[in-house]
Design a protein around this motif. Sequence first.
Motif, PDB file in Angstrom:
ATOM      1  N   ILE A  82     -56.852  25.616  37.693  1.00 24.51           N
ATOM      2  CA  ILE A  82     -57.834  25.363  38.645  1.00 24.51           C
ATOM      3  C   ILE A  82     -57.790  26.991  39.144  1.00 24.51           C
ATOM      4  O   ILE A  82     -57.011  27.567  39.696  1.00 24.51           O
ATOM      5  CB  ILE A  82     -56.917  24.535  39.730  1.00 24.51           C
ATOM      6  CG1 ILE A  82     -56.761  23.179  39.139  1.00 24.51           C
ATOM      7  CG2 ILE A  82     -57.729  24.343  41.060  1.00 24.51           C
ATOM      8  CD1 ILE A  82     -55.807  22.570  40.101  1.00 24.51           C
ATOM      9  N   HIS A  83     -59.058  27.469  39.320  1.00 24.27           N
ATOM     10  CA  HIS A  83     -59.554  28.375  39.940  1.00 24.27           C
ATOM     11  C   HIS A  83     -60.333  28.640  41.158  1.00 24.27           C
ATOM     12  O   HIS A  83     -61.071  27.484  41.472  1.00 24.27           O
ATOM     13  CB  HIS A  83     -60.414  29.193  38.876  1.00 24.27           C
ATOM     14  CG  HIS A  83     -59.426  29.737  37.698  1.00 24.27           C
ATOM     15  ND1 HIS A  83     -60.004  30.811  36.976  1.00 24.27           N
ATOM     16  CD2 HIS A  83     -58.235  29.612  37.393  1.00 24.27           C
ATOM     17  CE1 HIS A  83     -58.985  31.170  35.976  1.00 24.27           C
ATOM     18  NE2 HIS A  83     -58.115  30.271  36.253  1.00 24.27           N
ATOM     19  N   GLN A  84     -60.237  29.516  41.908  1.00 22.76           N
ATOM     20  CA  GLN A  84     -60.937  29.869  43.124  1.00 22.76           C
ATOM     21  C   GLN A  84     -61.378  31.008  43.034  1.00 22.76           C
ATOM     22  O   GLN A  84     -60.767  32.109  42.619  1.00 22.76           O
ATOM     23  CB  GLN A  84     -60.064  29.602  44.363  1.00 22.76           C
ATOM     24  CG  GLN A  84     -60.527  30.087  45.868  1.00 22.76           C
ATOM     25  CD  GLN A  84     -61.443  28.795  46.081  1.00 22.76           C
ATOM     26  OE1 GLN A  84     -62.605  29.109  45.732  1.00 22.76           O
ATOM     27  NE2 GLN A  84     -61.420  28.211  47.065  1.00 22.76           N
ATOM     28  N   LYS A  93     -63.654  38.027  42.783  1.00 20.88           N
ATOM     29  CA  LYS A  93     -62.424  37.555  41.792  1.00 20.88           C
ATOM     30  C   LYS A  93     -62.193  36.492  41.874  1.00 20.88           C
ATOM     31  O   LYS A  93     -62.317  35.801  42.712  1.00 20.88           O
ATOM     32  CB  LYS A  93     -61.316  38.544  42.185  1.00 20.88           C
ATOM     33  CG  LYS A  93     -61.474  40.018  41.923  1.00 20.88           C
ATOM     34  CD  LYS A  93     -60.130  40.739  42.324  1.00 20.88           C
ATOM     35  CE  LYS A  93     -59.852  42.166  41.449  1.00 20.88           C
ATOM     36  NZ  LYS A  93     -58.431  42.603  41.939  1.00 20.88           N
ATOM     37  N   MET A  94     -61.482  35.945  40.609  1.00 18.41           N
ATOM     38  CA  MET A  94     -61.281  34.669  40.566  1.00 18.41           C
ATOM     39  C   MET A  94     -59.754  34.668  40.374  1.00 18.41           C
ATOM     40  O   MET A  94     -59.181  35.343  39.822  1.00 18.41           O
ATOM     41  CB  MET A  94     -61.846  33.795  39.631  1.00 18.41           C
ATOM     42  CG  MET A  94     -62.126  34.070  38.355  1.00 18.41           C
ATOM     43  SD  MET A  94     -62.869  33.025  37.392  1.00 18.41           S
ATOM     44  CE  MET A  94     -62.466  33.576  35.825  1.00 18.41           C
ATOM     45  N   GLU A  95     -59.078  33.566  41.000  1.00 18.50           N
ATOM     46  CA  GLU A  95     -57.433  33.626  41.044  1.00 18.50           C
ATOM     47  C   GLU A  95     -57.017  32.008  40.600  1.00 18.50           C
ATOM     48  O   GLU A  95     -57.714  31.026  40.981  1.00 18.50           O
ATOM     49  CB  GLU A  95     -56.797  33.982  41.983  1.00 18.50           C
ATOM     50  CG  GLU A  95     -57.201  33.345  43.339  1.00 18.50           C
ATOM     51  CD  GLU A  95     -56.736  34.086  44.702  1.00 18.50           C
ATOM     52  OE1 GLU A  95     -56.002  34.735  44.620  1.00 18.50           O
ATOM     53  OE2 GLU A  95     -56.676  32.895  45.761  1.00 18.50           O
ATOM     54  N   LEU A 115     -64.738  26.819  44.022  1.00 19.17           N
ATOM     55  CA  LEU A 115     -63.508  26.332  43.255  1.00 19.17           C
ATOM     56  C   LEU A 115     -64.238  25.634  42.024  1.00 19.17           C
ATOM     57  O   LEU A 115     -65.193  25.467  41.782  1.00 19.17           O
ATOM     58  CB  LEU A 115     -63.145  24.883  43.777  1.00 19.17           C
ATOM     59  CG  LEU A 115     -61.965  24.949  44.917  1.00 19.17           C
ATOM     60  CD1 LEU A 115     -61.851  23.649  45.445  1.00 19.17           C
ATOM     61  CD2 LEU A 115     -60.600  25.675  44.329  1.00 19.17           C
ATOM     62  N   HIS A 116     -63.545  26.001  40.792  1.00 23.35           N
ATOM     63  CA  HIS A 116     -63.757  25.283  39.480  1.00 23.35           C
ATOM     64  C   HIS A 116     -62.426  25.249  38.511  1.00 23.35           C
ATOM     65  O   HIS A 116     -61.430  25.662  38.631  1.00 23.35           O
ATOM     66  CB  HIS A 116     -64.603  26.416  39.036  1.00 23.35           C
ATOM     67  CG  HIS A 116     -64.281  27.765  38.631  1.00 23.35           C
ATOM     68  ND1 HIS A 116     -64.106  28.901  39.792  1.00 23.35           N
ATOM     69  CD2 HIS A 116     -63.473  28.569  37.563  1.00 23.35           C
ATOM     70  CE1 HIS A 116     -63.543  29.799  39.294  1.00 23.35           C
ATOM     71  NE2 HIS A 116     -63.152  29.902  38.213  1.00 23.35           N
ATOM     72  N   LEU A 117     -62.606  24.387  37.443  1.00 26.14           N
ATOM     73  CA  LEU A 117     -61.794  24.476  36.383  1.00 26.14           C
ATOM     74  C   LEU A 117     -62.180  25.226  35.497  1.00 26.14           C
ATOM     75  O   LEU A 117     -63.279  25.636  35.059  1.00 26.14           O
ATOM     76  CB  LEU A 117     -61.996  23.094  35.689  1.00 26.14           C
ATOM     77  CG  LEU A 117     -61.599  21.908  36.595  1.00 26.14           C
ATOM     78  CD1 LEU A 117     -61.721  20.373  35.959  1.00 26.14           C
ATOM     79  CD2 LEU A 117     -60.039  21.891  37.383  1.00 26.14           C
ATOM     80  N   MET A 118     -61.264  26.074  35.109  1.00 26.69           N
ATOM     81  CA  MET A 118     -61.336  27.171  33.837  1.00 26.69           C
ATOM     82  C   MET A 118     -60.818  26.366  32.615  1.00 26.69           C
ATOM     83  O   MET A 118     -59.527  26.087  32.653  1.00 26.69           O
ATOM     84  CB  MET A 118     -60.651  28.267  34.261  1.00 26.69           C
ATOM     85  CG  MET A 118     -61.164  29.670  33.713  1.00 26.69           C
ATOM     86  SD  MET A 118     -62.591  30.095  34.718  1.00 26.69           S
ATOM     87  CE  MET A 118     -63.249  31.326  33.288  1.00 26.69           C
ATOM     88  N   VAL A 119     -61.084  26.345  31.586  1.00 23.85           N
ATOM     89  CA  VAL A 119     -60.775  25.846  30.249  1.00 23.85           C
ATOM     90  C   VAL A 119     -60.601  26.694  29.435  1.00 23.85           C
ATOM     91  O   VAL A 119     -61.373  27.455  29.121  1.00 23.85           O
ATOM     92  CB  VAL A 119     -61.760  24.479  30.044  1.00 23.85           C
ATOM     93  CG1 VAL A 119     -61.692  23.308  31.353  1.00 23.85           C
ATOM     94  CG2 VAL A 119     -62.975  24.713  29.506  1.00 23.85           C
TER      95      VAL A 119
HETATM   96 CU   LIG Z   1     -61.995  30.827  36.753  1.00 22.55          CU
END
Ligand SMILES: [Cu+2]
Length: 169
Positions: A82-84, A93-95, A115-119
């Motif tokens: 889970i990224h923001q 930036k994303m974390e 917000l996104h899912l990083m896969v």
């Molecule tokens: Cu990400």
Amino acid sequence: MMKMLLITVVIALSFCFSSSLLAHEGHDHSHEVAQLSVENGQVREFLPAAESSVGYLTISNHSKVDAVLVKATIDGLGRVEIHQHKHEGAMMKMEKVSNIEIKAHESVQFQPGGLHLMVFEPQEPLIAGQERKLTLYFKDGNRIFTNIEVISLAEQVEQSTSAKHHSHH
Ligand SMILES: [Cu+2]
């Protein structure tokens, strides 16, 4: 070709049920199970040579109790985070975040720029049009089992463009 996915949600009650059977604490303990639904679940195909891709969805909490998402998994993918997105000066930036709160009667939207899912680690290529099983894990032990649709980059661009137009209304 945007398909509204209204997905039936199954909430695992077993955790709550067994703990209420076992716990005789002598006080009334009402177990309110969060009623959650997931809409527009989408994960993008991996671009050539990319190690990761992104997924989006909307989680709605129809209950009176806040819910906390702690983890997501998708069948056929070794890792889902889970990224923001976060602004640092002029930089975006994303974390990785460890949990997301979905307040009672509110929705949380995973979308481009937020917000996104990083896969990561696909066991076989994701191909547009496929559906994959998505499992969402919540802090209270509940889970949601649903499907997430695989989309192409072109579809993703088209949708984020039309989403911007819609936001004027
Ligand atoms: Cu990400």
